[in-house]
Enzyme design. Structure first.
Site, PDB file in Angstrom:
ATOM      1  N   SER A  36     136.256  30.680  22.647  1.00  0.00           N
ATOM      2  CA  SER A  36     135.857  29.729  21.608  1.00  0.00           C
ATOM      3  C   SER A  36     135.181  28.529  22.233  1.00  0.00           C
ATOM      4  CB  SER A  36     137.050  29.224  20.796  1.00  0.00           C
ATOM      5  OG  SER A  36     138.231  29.841  21.129  1.00  0.00           O
ATOM      6  N   HIS A  67     133.502  31.669  17.506  1.00  0.00           N
ATOM      7  CA  HIS A  67     133.174  32.837  18.317  1.00  0.00           C
ATOM      8  C   HIS A  67     131.857  33.430  17.820  1.00  0.00           C
ATOM      9  CE1 HIS A  67     136.872  33.513  20.716  1.00  0.00           C
ATOM     10  NE2 HIS A  67     137.419  32.807  19.755  1.00  0.00           N
ATOM     11  N   HIS A  89     140.214  39.694  18.734  1.00  0.00           N
ATOM     12  CA  HIS A  89     141.610  39.419  19.087  1.00  0.00           C
ATOM     13  C   HIS A  89     142.532  40.413  18.391  1.00  0.00           C
ATOM     14  CE1 HIS A  89     139.358  35.616  19.293  1.00  0.00           C
ATOM     15  NE2 HIS A  89     140.172  35.278  20.270  1.00  0.00           N
ATOM     16  N   TYR A  91     145.170  39.594  16.914  1.00  0.00           N
ATOM     17  CA  TYR A  91     145.672  38.994  15.671  1.00  0.00           C
ATOM     18  C   TYR A  91     144.729  39.183  14.489  1.00  0.00           C
ATOM     19  CZ  TYR A  91     142.707  34.905  16.744  1.00  0.00           C
ATOM     20  OH  TYR A  91     141.648  34.078  17.033  1.00  0.00           O
ATOM     21  N   GLU A  92     143.477  39.575  14.781  1.00  0.00           N
ATOM     22  CA  GLU A  92     142.561  39.862  13.673  1.00  0.00           C
ATOM     23  C   GLU A  92     142.831  41.243  13.095  1.00  0.00           C
ATOM     24  OE1 GLU A  92     138.313  38.381  14.576  1.00  0.00           O
ATOM     25  OE2 GLU A  92     139.313  38.428  16.516  1.00  0.00           O
ATOM     26  N   ALA A 119     140.435  29.502  25.081  1.00  0.00           N
ATOM     27  CA  ALA A 119     141.073  28.233  24.700  1.00  0.00           C
ATOM     28  C   ALA A 119     142.576  28.460  24.797  1.00  0.00           C
ATOM     29  CB  ALA A 119     140.678  27.869  23.282  1.00  0.00           C
ATOM     30  N   MET A 216     145.976  33.453  22.928  1.00  0.00           N
ATOM     31  CA  MET A 216     146.083  34.700  22.155  1.00  0.00           C
ATOM     32  C   MET A 216     145.016  35.730  22.565  1.00  0.00           C
ATOM     33  SD  MET A 216     146.673  32.936  18.444  1.00  0.00           S
ATOM     34  CE  MET A 216     147.664  31.443  18.286  1.00  0.00           C
ATOM     35  N   SER A 217     144.566  35.655  23.799  1.00  0.00           N
ATOM     36  CA  SER A 217     143.488  36.573  24.212  1.00  0.00           C
ATOM     37  C   SER A 217     143.649  36.930  25.693  1.00  0.00           C
ATOM     38  CB  SER A 217     142.128  35.901  23.969  1.00  0.00           C
ATOM     39  OG  SER A 217     141.965  34.799  24.843  1.00  0.00           O
ATOM     40  N   ASN A 240     144.727  21.777  23.335  1.00  0.00           N
ATOM     41  CA  ASN A 240     145.799  21.050  22.625  1.00  0.00           C
ATOM     42  C   ASN A 240     147.064  21.110  23.473  1.00  0.00           C
ATOM     43  OD1 ASN A 240     145.524  24.025  21.576  1.00  0.00           O
ATOM     44  ND2 ASN A 240     147.693  23.497  21.336  1.00  0.00           N
ATOM     45  N   HIS A 252     144.372  23.798  14.024  1.00  0.00           N
ATOM     46  CA  HIS A 252     143.298  24.616  14.602  1.00  0.00           C
ATOM     47  C   HIS A 252     141.997  23.814  14.711  1.00  0.00           C
ATOM     48  CE1 HIS A 252     141.112  28.182  15.717  1.00  0.00           C
ATOM     49  NE2 HIS A 252     140.331  28.114  14.660  1.00  0.00           N
TER      50      HIS A 252
HETATM   51  N1  HPA Z   1     148.983  28.436  21.253  1.00  0.00           N
HETATM   52  C1  HPA Z   1     148.420  29.661  21.259  1.00  0.00           C
HETATM   53  N2  HPA Z   1     147.122  29.862  21.386  1.00  0.00           N
HETATM   54  C2  HPA Z   1     146.326  28.796  21.519  1.00  0.00           C
HETATM   55  C3  HPA Z   1     146.846  27.498  21.529  1.00  0.00           C
HETATM   56  C4  HPA Z   1     148.242  27.316  21.392  1.00  0.00           C
HETATM   57  O1  HPA Z   1     148.772  26.188  21.398  1.00  0.00           O
HETATM   58  N3  HPA Z   1     145.776  26.654  21.664  1.00  0.00           N
HETATM   59  C5  HPA Z   1     144.652  27.434  21.747  1.00  0.00           C
HETATM   60  N4  HPA Z   1     144.994  28.727  21.662  1.00  0.00           N
END
Ligand code: HPA
Length: 293
Positions: A36, A67, A89, A91-92, A119, A216-217, A240, A252
């Site tokens: 991202s 993306h 991903h 999760y998609e 990210a 998550m990747s 973050n 997000h």
């Molecule tokens: N958790 C999971 N995946 C992420 C995060 C997070 O805090 N930040 C960016 N991708």
């Protein structure tokens, strides 16, 4: 790279044939997964061929903001590269096989190196949003592994994952960061399936397990690349603080905004890293090590 054996459709073969045709003779030596916020890097690739993910048979089409759904072939710092925008991903709802299809295709096209970017949330109070982290190792907590299933001809089933983030490539990125004056953290990336963010208790658990960042990747791609003998290197943009690390609620949009603010530095590090790899890690590419100082 040999084709897979066995009966039935071969999605990797079909996508490889399509891309080989579109790339007009370009043989990528390095595949770059654009996480991202890094989509803009595609504009820095010279002589590029841009292909929409939706045009490539079997290719996963991204549904996530940030993306860009483009695959770009061309030269970056003299290195023939394939930039994989629009990562998919788990999760998609994509299957592990579909998530890693671009990596299998890149390897069949000849890529020797996989440079992954992503990210991630920081597990350290002092590692603040916007900082970059070289991935030293990962924890696979995704509940999935793309190597599950019948053995594939070109892939090792019992893949050794020790040193999966290649020491020489990591050195190249560290040196690139130093030359560019870019601060660079280094740590362990925990890959979770998502899509919800973690609870503070889960973050405490991950921290005790040895993680420095969470995302998550990346893990499926690196597993696949290693099974194919492709060398890997990865950089996370810490967008973050993970849940409970700071008092701020996790949103997000704010993570995306932090990624945007870091994008110029992130791109600079990736480009300088590729330049360094061309000089020190890829025979017959780029200038000598001395020339880039
Ligand atoms: N958790 C999971 N995946 C992420 C995060 C997070 O805090 N930040 C960016 N991708």
């Amino acid at each position: 790279m040999t084709a897979r054996s066995g009966p039935g459709p071969d999605p990797v073969g079909a996508a490889t044939a399509h891309l080989a045709d579109r790339l007009g003779g370009l043989e990528p030596r390095l595949a770059l997964v654009l996480g991202s916020g890094l989509g803009g890097l595609a504009d820095r690739i010279g002589g590029s061929v841009r292909i929409a993910c939706s045009e490539i048979p079997g290719w996963p089409v991204p549904s996530v903001e940030g993306h860009a759904g483009l695959v770009v072939g061309g030269r970056l710092e003299g290195v023939p590269v394939l930039a994989l925008g629009g990562r998919a991903h788990l999760y998609e709802g994509h299957s592990p096989a579909r998530v890693v299809l671009p990596v299998r295709v890149a390897a069949r096209l000849g890529a020797e190196i996989l440079f992954v970017t992503n990210a991630a949330g920081s597990l350290h109070h002092r590692w603040v949003p916007g900082e970059l982290m070289l991935i030293a190792d990962h924890l696979n907590l995704m509940g999935a592994n793309p190597l599950v299933g019948p053995p594939r001809a070109a892939e090792s089933r019992w893949t050794d994952m020790a040193g999966c983030y290649d020491a020489g490539l990591r050195r190249a990125v560290r040196e690139a960061a130093r030359c560019e004056g870019l601060p660079l953290r280094e740590g362990v990336y925990a890959g979770l399936r998502g899509p919800s963010y973690e609870t503070p208790a889960e973050i405490t658990m991950l921290s005790r397990l040895g993680a420095d960042a969470v995302g998550m990747s990346t893990v499926p791609e690196v597993l696949t690349a290693r099974a194919l003998g492709v060398r890997c290197v990865g950089v996370s943009c810490l967008t973050n603080h993970a849940a409970g690390i700071s008092a701020a609620p996790l949103r997000h949009e704010e993570a995306l905004e932090a990624g945007r603010r870091a994008a110029e530095r992130f791109q600079r590090l990736v480009v300088a890293g590729v330049r360094r790899m061309a000089a020190t890690e890829l025979d017959g590419c780029g200038n000598s090590e001395e020339a880039i100082g």
